[in-house]
Design a protein around this motif. Structure first.
Motif, PDB file in Angstrom:
ATOM      1  N   ILE A 115      -1.896   2.796   9.696  1.00 27.06           N
ATOM      2  CA  ILE A 115      -1.587   3.947   9.099  1.00 27.06           C
ATOM      3  C   ILE A 115      -0.126   4.080   9.219  1.00 27.06           C
ATOM      4  CG2 ILE A 115      -1.865   6.586   9.569  1.00 27.06           C
ATOM      5  CD1 ILE A 115      -4.998   6.193  10.212  1.00 27.06           C
ATOM      6  N   GLU A 116       0.426   3.711  10.530  1.00 28.19           N
ATOM      7  CA  GLU A 116       1.681   3.842  10.771  1.00 28.19           C
ATOM      8  C   GLU A 116       2.639   2.794   9.799  1.00 28.19           C
ATOM      9  OE1 GLU A 116       3.715   5.930  12.446  1.00 28.19           O
ATOM     10  OE2 GLU A 116       1.748   6.968  12.493  1.00 28.19           O
ATOM     11  N   GLU A 117       2.102   1.428   9.705  1.00 28.62           N
ATOM     12  CA  GLU A 117       2.629   0.640   8.680  1.00 28.62           C
ATOM     13  C   GLU A 117       2.787   1.265   7.293  1.00 28.62           C
ATOM     14  OE1 GLU A 117       1.092  -3.282   6.775  1.00 28.62           O
ATOM     15  OE2 GLU A 117       0.979  -3.286   8.959  1.00 28.62           O
ATOM     16  N   ILE A 118       1.690   1.846   6.957  1.00 30.41           N
ATOM     17  CA  ILE A 118       1.823   2.499   5.525  1.00 30.41           C
ATOM     18  C   ILE A 118       2.829   3.586   5.556  1.00 30.41           C
ATOM     19  CG2 ILE A 118       0.413   3.958   4.015  1.00 30.41           C
ATOM     20  CD1 ILE A 118      -1.898   2.230   4.758  1.00 30.41           C
ATOM     21  N   LYS A 119       2.808   4.464   6.605  1.00 31.65           N
ATOM     22  CA  LYS A 119       3.751   5.558   6.689  1.00 31.65           C
ATOM     23  C   LYS A 119       5.274   5.348   6.725  1.00 31.65           C
ATOM     24  CE  LYS A 119       0.812   9.200   8.649  1.00 31.65           C
ATOM     25  NZ  LYS A 119       0.629  10.113   9.606  1.00 31.65           N
ATOM     26  N   ASN A 120       5.558   3.946   7.158  1.00 32.32           N
ATOM     27  CA  ASN A 120       6.743   3.419   7.407  1.00 32.32           C
ATOM     28  C   ASN A 120       7.198   2.877   6.100  1.00 32.32           C
ATOM     29  OD1 ASN A 120       7.307   4.464  10.060  1.00 32.32           O
ATOM     30  ND2 ASN A 120       6.211   2.655  10.922  1.00 32.32           N
TER      31      ASN A 120
END
Length: 85
Positions: free
Chosen positions: A30-35
């Motif tokens: 999720i963090e990878e996608i948000k970044n």
């Protein structure tokens, strides 16, 4: 047609899922996608655009709220008939 027992298909899917989450946790993904530079928060997407996509892709979305048991059952039958996921 090759007949594969349902248990094997379910186990195969489970093991695929476990292998993927062992590589990266859901929170990390999720963090990878948000970044990602192309990431846009849902609230920033035009409501008419969202409604147009939903009407084309899943006209019953607001009835099942994202968990469509009819589609899950239909695809499960297709997977069994195909002998794979």
């Amino acid at each position: 047609m090759i007949s594969i027992p349902l248990e094997k298909i379910v186990l195969y899917g489970y093991f695929e899922y476990k292998q993927l989450i062992n590589n990266i946790s859901i929170d990390e993904k999720i963090e990878e996608i948000k970044n990602n530079e192309n990431y846009v928060k849902f609230e920033k997407i035009d409501k008419d655009f969202v409604n147009a996509i939903i009407s084309v892709e899943d006209h019953r979305f607001y009835e099942h709220k994202g968990l469509d048991f009819i589609s899950i059952a239909r695809e499960t039958v297709k997977n069994i008939q195909a002998g794979n996921i």
